[in-house]
Write a protein that holds these residues in place. Structure first.
Motif, PDB file in Angstrom:
ATOM      1  N   ALA A   3       0.841  -1.202   0.000  1.00  0.00           N
ATOM      2  CA  ALA A   3       0.000   0.000   0.000  1.00  0.00           C
ATOM      3  C   ALA A   3       0.875   1.250   0.000  1.00  0.00           C
ATOM      4  CB  ALA A   3      -0.921  -0.007   1.217  1.00  0.00           C
ATOM      5  N   GLN A   4       1.992   1.200   0.723  1.00  0.00           N
ATOM      6  CA  GLN A   4       2.897   2.359   0.742  1.00  0.00           C
ATOM      7  C   GLN A   4       3.571   2.556  -0.609  1.00  0.00           C
ATOM      8  OE1 GLN A   4       5.121   3.537   4.091  1.00  0.00           O
ATOM      9  NE2 GLN A   4       5.310   5.364   2.876  1.00  0.00           N
ATOM     10  N   MET A   5       4.027   1.471  -1.214  1.00  0.00           N
ATOM     11  CA  MET A   5       4.651   1.606  -2.535  1.00  0.00           C
ATOM     12  C   MET A   5       3.653   2.124  -3.560  1.00  0.00           C
ATOM     13  SD  MET A   5       7.341  -1.577  -2.841  1.00  0.00           S
ATOM     14  CE  MET A   5       6.206  -2.909  -2.430  1.00  0.00           C
ATOM     15  N   TYR A   6       2.416   1.645  -3.469  1.00  0.00           N
ATOM     16  CA  TYR A   6       1.369   2.115  -4.378  1.00  0.00           C
ATOM     17  C   TYR A   6       1.144   3.617  -4.188  1.00  0.00           C
ATOM     18  CZ  TYR A   6      -3.357   3.002  -6.099  1.00  0.00           C
ATOM     19  OH  TYR A   6      -4.450   3.535  -6.732  1.00  0.00           O
ATOM     20  N   ALA A   7       0.970   4.048  -2.941  1.00  0.00           N
ATOM     21  CA  ALA A   7       0.704   5.463  -2.671  1.00  0.00           C
ATOM     22  C   ALA A   7       1.881   6.333  -3.102  1.00  0.00           C
ATOM     23  CB  ALA A   7       0.411   5.663  -1.177  1.00  0.00           C
ATOM     24  N   PHE A   8       3.098   5.844  -2.935  1.00  0.00           N
ATOM     25  CA  PHE A   8       4.263   6.624  -3.332  1.00  0.00           C
ATOM     26  C   PHE A   8       4.341   6.754  -4.850  1.00  0.00           C
ATOM     27  CE2 PHE A   8       8.673   8.089  -3.195  1.00  0.00           C
ATOM     28  CZ  PHE A   8       8.653   8.840  -2.038  1.00  0.00           C
ATOM     29  N   ASP A   9       4.042   5.675  -5.559  1.00  0.00           N
ATOM     30  CA  ASP A   9       4.040   5.747  -7.018  1.00  0.00           C
ATOM     31  C   ASP A   9       2.930   6.647  -7.539  1.00  0.00           C
ATOM     32  OD1 ASP A   9       6.294   4.341  -7.624  1.00  0.00           O
ATOM     33  OD2 ASP A   9       5.305   2.505  -8.232  1.00  0.00           O
ATOM     34  N   VAL A  10       1.785   6.689  -6.841  1.00  0.00           N
ATOM     35  CA  VAL A  10       0.719   7.603  -7.240  1.00  0.00           C
ATOM     36  C   VAL A  10       1.194   9.049  -7.137  1.00  0.00           C
ATOM     37  CG1 VAL A  10      -1.554   8.521  -6.636  1.00  0.00           C
ATOM     38  CG2 VAL A  10      -1.208   6.056  -6.737  1.00  0.00           C
ATOM     39  N   VAL A  11       1.922   9.375  -6.080  1.00  0.00           N
ATOM     40  CA  VAL A  11       2.486  10.726  -5.952  1.00  0.00           C
ATOM     41  C   VAL A  11       3.361  11.035  -7.166  1.00  0.00           C
ATOM     42  CG1 VAL A  11       4.098  12.166  -4.637  1.00  0.00           C
ATOM     43  CG2 VAL A  11       2.381  10.809  -3.437  1.00  0.00           C
TER      44      VAL A  11
END
Length: 515
Positions: free
Chosen positions: A184-192
């Protein structure tokens, strides 16, 4: 003669040391007596050490469990608990409007200043302590973070979700387990990355934090949060002295430089493209920031440094909060099979009825009542920020929660406490129960949700976070069945301002028809 001189001098040094020690003891005892019996906050209960020193709060940060401690303190001591010599935490839900309401007069404390980048000309929206200045600076870029603006960038979120689903497919095929919180953190960081720069940072594709940005944040947060709750006169000594003797502090300060350099690199690359006439088609947030700088930068004093501040804050805070919220929703769904089944039924029925596109649009997802309830409940039970949001009582003092506080007193509400209030959320407030949002008190409960802060200081990235959650969660559940590997185990959380989950060990299986 030398021996005689030494004999005279030695007792003199001992005497001075003894006097200094005695003065220190007298001061300490006097301070304790004052804070315990004569200080304006002396009548409020709290841990003994909290009443005499802010280092009790430092110990809470070190232990990474201040949210749990504060819930226990309020349960045993009441709605007002003293957590520092000049600071109280308040659990009365009505205190939210009093303290954080628009034009309340309460101002941010110096808790926030250690988070501010040293090179910025104007404080960012998070660390700005001056309310009029905050309002004027926020107006410059506020429209870029509106829901209508974010919704126009849904395609960027869809690209990241597609990569995430591909990774879930590989996990399902290989029957591999994984930590959902980490993904979930990697996903949110890539969305940024995709929203701001039109390209992901590559965490999802690589399957790990290959640039080290997330690790940098993990090193930074405990140190900066500890500095924030320390007395101001200790902070520099802690950071500089600590860097000399503690490798962890040195690594944290180096990590701060890493985030700084990452922001500068993103700005430099885009600026170089613009200078060479090779860019202009991007519809990302960085392009909008450059447009603000170009169109009205001179008028409002918004230049390249201010663009960098926006990017820096996005890198610093854009992933942890969203990842914590997503992890909470998915974790509690997996811990609640009946709720999980009810939600997937709603998603499947909406898909069959043609109410959900592929990919799912934000407006479609937000119209699903049970999904909305599950997301609210996940954020209620585990708000992404697990500390009080400290404010100064305005001039003249103020009545809060039935008590009068003199001006300058530090007061704050912790969402992780108020969200468990039984008078507002019911006797099962400690449980994950989305059905509560369909009762007659739903509108009243909504008024006390505090996961994004309140008033004019509501989190500027709120709409980005909501758009991600409402799109990704139903997309994931429509395509895959997820379950905890060890449902009998509890997850792990570390509260360093952002209350970060981990140990959400998950297995995934494909749903052949998405139903």
């Amino acid at each position: 003669m030398l021996d005689y001189h030494f004999q005279l001098t030695r007792p003199s040094l001992d005497t001075i040391a003894g006097i200094l020690a005695a003065l220190f003891v007298i001061y300490s005892v006097s301070w304790i007596i004052y804070t315990r019996f004569f200080h304006p906050l002396a009548r409020y209960p709290g841990p003994f050490w909290a009443s005499v020193s802010r280092f009790w709060m430092v110990s809470q940060i070190r232990g990474a469990h201040a949210d749990k401690t504060q819930r226990e303190l309020h349960a045993h001591l009441g709605s007002i608990v003293r957590i520092a010599p000049n600071e109280v935490a308040i659990s009365d839900p009505d205190a939210i409007k009093t303290i954080y309401g628009i034009n309340s007069g309460f101002t941010k404390t110096d808790f926030y200043t250690p988070w501010r980048p040293a090179w910025c000309r104007y404080p960012d929206a998070f660390t700005n302590l001056d309310e009029p200045l905050h309002a004027s600076r926020r107006r410059i870029t506020n429209s870029l973070y509106s829901m209508s603006s974010i919704a126009r960038a849904e395609e960027s979120i869809d690209k990241c979700t597609a990569v995430l689903l591909e990774k879930m497919a590989s996990f399902a095929e290989a029957k591999r387990t994984f930590d959902m919180a980490g993904w979930a953190q990697m996903y949110a960081f890539d969305v940024v990355g995709q929203l701001f720069f039109s390209h992901m940072f590559g965490c999802l594709a690589a399957g790990h934090d290959h640039r080290g940005y997330i690790r940098s944040l993990d090193l930074l947060l405990p140190i900066l949060c500890a500095a924030s709750v320390m007395p101001t006169y200790i902070r520099s000594l802690f950071l500089i002295g600590g860097a000399l003797v503690q490798p962890r502090v040195m690594k944290a300060l180096t990590s701060l430089k890493d985030i700084d350099e990452a922001a500068e690199q993103c700005i430099a690359e885009r600026h170089a493209q613009l200078e060479q006439g090779k860019s202009g088609d991007e519809k990302d947030i960085l392009a909008s920031l450059f447009a603000v700088m170009r169109e009205k930068g001179e008028k409002v004093d918004f230049g390249r440094t201010e663009v960098k501040v926006e990017v820096y804050v996005a890198l610093f805070a854009g992933s942890d909060t969203t990842a914590a919220a997503v992890s909470s929703v998915l974790y509690h769904l997996m811990k609640s099979p009946a709720v999980y089944k009810k939600l997937t039924n709603e998603i499947d029925e909406a898909t069959r009825a043609g109410s959900l596109s592929s990919p799912i649009q934000y407006k479609e997802a937000a119209a699903l009542p049970y999904l909305d309830a599950c997301i609210k409940e996940g954020m209620r039970l585990h708000p992404s920020v697990g500390l009080t949001l400290p404010r100064h009582v305005p001039a003249g003092g103020c009545q809060i929660a039935g008590a009068w506080f003199p001006e300058g007193t530090r007061v704050g509400v912790n969402a992780a406490v108020v969200h468990r209030n039984r008078d507002i959320f019911g006797n099962d407030a400690d449980n994950f129960n989305p059905d509560r949002w369909f009762g007659p008190d739903a509108a009243r409960m909504d008024r006390y949700m505090f996961q994004f802060g309140g008033g004019s200081r509501t989190c500027i990235g709120k709409n980005i976070s909501l758009c991600e959650m409402y799109k990704m969660i139903p997309e994931l559940l429509r395509a895959y069945h997820i379950e905890l590997v060890h449902p009998e185990h509890e997850w792990t959380t570390h509260n360093y301002w952002f209350n970060k989950p981990s140990n959400v060990e998950t297995r995934v299986t494909a749903r052949a028809t998405g139903t």
